[in-house]
Write a protein that holds these residues in place. Structure first.
Motif, PDB file in Angstrom:
ATOM      1  N   LEU A 172       0.827  -1.203   0.000  1.00 20.16           N
ATOM      2  CA  LEU A 172       0.000   0.000   0.000  1.00 20.16           C
ATOM      3  C   LEU A 172       0.868   1.262   0.000  1.00 20.16           C
ATOM      4  O   LEU A 172       0.513   2.261  -0.634  1.00 20.16           O
ATOM      5  N   ARG A 173       1.995   1.219   0.710  1.00 16.83           N
ATOM      6  CA  ARG A 173       2.903   2.381   0.686  1.00 16.83           C
ATOM      7  C   ARG A 173       3.464   2.603  -0.718  1.00 16.83           C
ATOM      8  O   ARG A 173       3.589   3.748  -1.170  1.00 16.83           O
TER       9      ARG A 173
ATOM     10  N   ARG B 219      -2.976   8.894   0.362  1.00 15.90           N
ATOM     11  CA  ARG B 219      -2.036   8.984   1.478  1.00 15.90           C
ATOM     12  C   ARG B 219      -2.246   7.802   2.409  1.00 15.90           C
ATOM     13  O   ARG B 219      -3.319   7.200   2.438  1.00 15.90           O
ATOM     14  N   MET B 220      -1.214   7.477   3.169  1.00 19.28           N
ATOM     15  CA  MET B 220      -1.299   6.402   4.153  1.00 19.28           C
ATOM     16  C   MET B 220      -1.855   6.940   5.469  1.00 19.28           C
ATOM     17  O   MET B 220      -1.546   8.066   5.874  1.00 19.28           O
TER      18      MET B 220
ATOM     19  N   LYS C 160      -5.612   4.474  14.028  1.00 22.61           N
ATOM     20  CA  LYS C 160      -6.437   5.471  14.720  1.00 22.61           C
ATOM     21  C   LYS C 160      -7.250   6.291  13.729  1.00 22.61           C
ATOM     22  O   LYS C 160      -8.447   6.535  13.928  1.00 22.61           O
ATOM     23  N   GLU C 161      -6.609   6.726  12.626  1.00 19.66           N
ATOM     24  CA  GLU C 161      -7.344   7.523  11.642  1.00 19.66           C
ATOM     25  C   GLU C 161      -8.359   6.671  10.895  1.00 19.66           C
ATOM     26  O   GLU C 161      -9.431   7.160  10.510  1.00 19.66           O
ATOM     27  N   VAL C 162      -8.041   5.398  10.678  1.00 21.82           N
ATOM     28  CA  VAL C 162      -9.034   4.496  10.088  1.00 21.82           C
ATOM     29  C   VAL C 162     -10.286   4.472  10.955  1.00 21.82           C
ATOM     30  O   VAL C 162     -11.413   4.576  10.458  1.00 21.82           O
TER      31      VAL C 162
ATOM     32  N   GLY D 239      -2.817  -0.427   8.919  1.00 24.05           N
ATOM     33  CA  GLY D 239      -2.789   0.834   8.189  1.00 24.05           C
ATOM     34  C   GLY D 239      -3.700   0.740   6.989  1.00 24.05           C
ATOM     35  O   GLY D 239      -4.336  -0.291   6.743  1.00 24.05           O
ATOM     36  N   ALA D 240      -3.774   1.833   6.234  1.00 25.92           N
ATOM     37  CA  ALA D 240      -4.645   1.842   5.064  1.00 25.92           C
ATOM     38  C   ALA D 240      -4.189   2.912   4.085  1.00 25.92           C
ATOM     39  O   ALA D 240      -3.600   3.931   4.473  1.00 25.92           O
ATOM     40  N   LEU D 241      -4.451   2.672   2.829  1.00 24.68           N
ATOM     41  CA  LEU D 241      -4.288   3.691   1.788  1.00 24.68           C
ATOM     42  C   LEU D 241      -5.605   4.450   1.701  1.00 24.68           C
ATOM     43  O   LEU D 241      -6.644   3.860   1.408  1.00 24.68           O
ATOM     44  N   TYR D 242      -5.564   5.750   1.941  1.00 29.74           N
ATOM     45  CA  TYR D 242      -6.772   6.579   1.891  1.00 29.74           C
ATOM     46  C   TYR D 242      -6.765   7.356   0.570  1.00 29.74           C
ATOM     47  O   TYR D 242      -5.820   8.076   0.256  1.00 29.74           O
TER      48      TYR D 242
END
Length: 369
Positions: free
Chosen positions: A108-109, A123-124, A128-130, A149-152
């Motif tokens: 994803l990065r 952006r990655m 917490k932001e997810v 993590g996630a790709l947003y």
């Protein structure tokens, strides 16, 4: 919506397939001054793969060829309602591609950096932001496949598939294109290495150019000119739930869990995944893929445990060996053009693909993609 006209015995361009790729190409051809066009479909307009898509529009791919192409298509979608004067109900809700392993996050990065280098808004984000973006999601802490993590991808959206087809079809009709549903092409005639026309259920139609935009049936159409395409057709199964109060405001996808989820403006939750592993032309749903989709969705959203499935369906995807489309003319067969191999990504590509193929037919040269 569009006029019913008699089928003529000759056209400059005949387009086989009245789905989103067929009608979008017809529309963009009219913008280039080509109006003597017939769009033929064996069913109703938009009743094939276009009627069975989940219609997610995004550009967060990984290849240097795919990212700019799908980004161009995304930009065209952003202005499409205004251009066509037709509300396509495009909701840019954003998308999260979840990473549950170190390897997945690394991938994803890479996608994120490629996206940013090529001008795509991605952006990655961390767990917490997810959770802030999607409060109902289970971060799976202490469980298999925790969310690391996630790709947003904020510009990602969903669109009404029928509205897109109808908007393009009406625009093409207004430009002079003839739309002929329930007109099946049964053969393609050739004369001295050039396509001369098509045999249909309503008689023979001459044409200078024949374009095939028939998705899962592309290899069948190509076989009419003795062309063996490197395509396999696979079902893609989807389901939607009963309507729920709004709780999900992003598109969520997990490659590790093999499922994606979003909620429509009617409250239904759309759930899909990858294509079935076997080749088939069947458009009937089956139990195992739907059971697996339900299980994986519950791993992300346990709160949906008591939610009922409202309906399910299957569409056909024309898969190429390298998952890239086949677009362009055919060597040794003048006047025959292909737009196929779109797999499960065809709907999001339709505006850019239609515009590119229209330029090819108009100028005879491959446009800069």
């Amino acid at each position: 919506m569009w006029e019913k006209r008699p089928l003529k015995d000759r056209y400059q361009v005949v387009i086989i397939g009245g789905g989103v790729h067929g009608v979008s190409t017809a529309y963009y051809l009219t913008k280039l001054g080509i109006k003597d066009i017939a769009v033929l479909d064996k069913g109703y307009l938009g009743g094939g793969a276009s009627a069975r898509t989940t219609a997610i529009i995004r550009a967060n791919y990984i290849t240097v060829e795919g990212i700019p192409f799908f980004n161009e298509s995304l930009k065209l979608y952003e202005g499409l309602a205004k251009e066509l004067n037709f509300n396509i109900l495009f909701n840019q809700m954003g998308r999260l591609d979840l990473g549950h392993t170190d390897a997945a996050v690394y991938g994803l990065r890479m996608r994120t950096e490629f996206n940013r280098l090529l001008g795509v808004d991605s952006r990655m984000v961390g767990p917490k932001e997810v959770k802030d973006l999607v409060p109902p999601i289970d971060l799976r802490e202490g469980k298999p496949f925790p969310i690391l993590g996630a790709l947003y991808h904020p510009p990602c959206g969903v669109v009404r598939h029928d509205a897109v087809v109808w908007g393009f079809a009406r625009g093409a009709n207004n430009g002079g294109v003839e739309l002929h549903p329930f007109t099946e092409v049964t053969g393609i005639d050739r004369t001295n290495g050039h396509v001369s026309g098509v045999e249909t259920s309503r008689g023979f139609v001459q044409a200078d150019t024949v374009l095939s935009t028939t998705a899962g049936w592309s290899s069948t159409i190509a076989a009419m000119v003795d062309l063996n395409l490197p395509l396999t057709t696979h079902p893609l199964e989807v389901m939607v739930t009963e309507p729920l109060k709004p709780f999900l405001h992003k598109t969520i996808s997990s490659a590790n869990l093999h499922a994606y989820v979003y909620q429509t403006d009617r409250g239904e939750v759309v759930i899909g995944g990858g294509v079935d592993p076997y080749q088939s032309y069947s458009q009937r749903s089956s139990l195992r893929p739907i059971e697996e989709l339900a299980a994986h969705t519950l791993e992300m959203f346990p709160c949906m445990g008591q939610v009922k499935v409202l309906r399910q369906w299957s569409g056909l995807c024309d898969m190429s060996p390298d998952y890239a489309p086949i677009m362009g003319t055919v060597q040794g067969l003048d006047g025959f053009v292909l737009s196929c191999g779109w797999g499960s990504w065809g709907f999001k590509a339709a505006p850019a693909a239609g515009k590119s193929i229209a330029q090819l037919i108009s100028t005879g040269e491959t446009p800069d993609l």
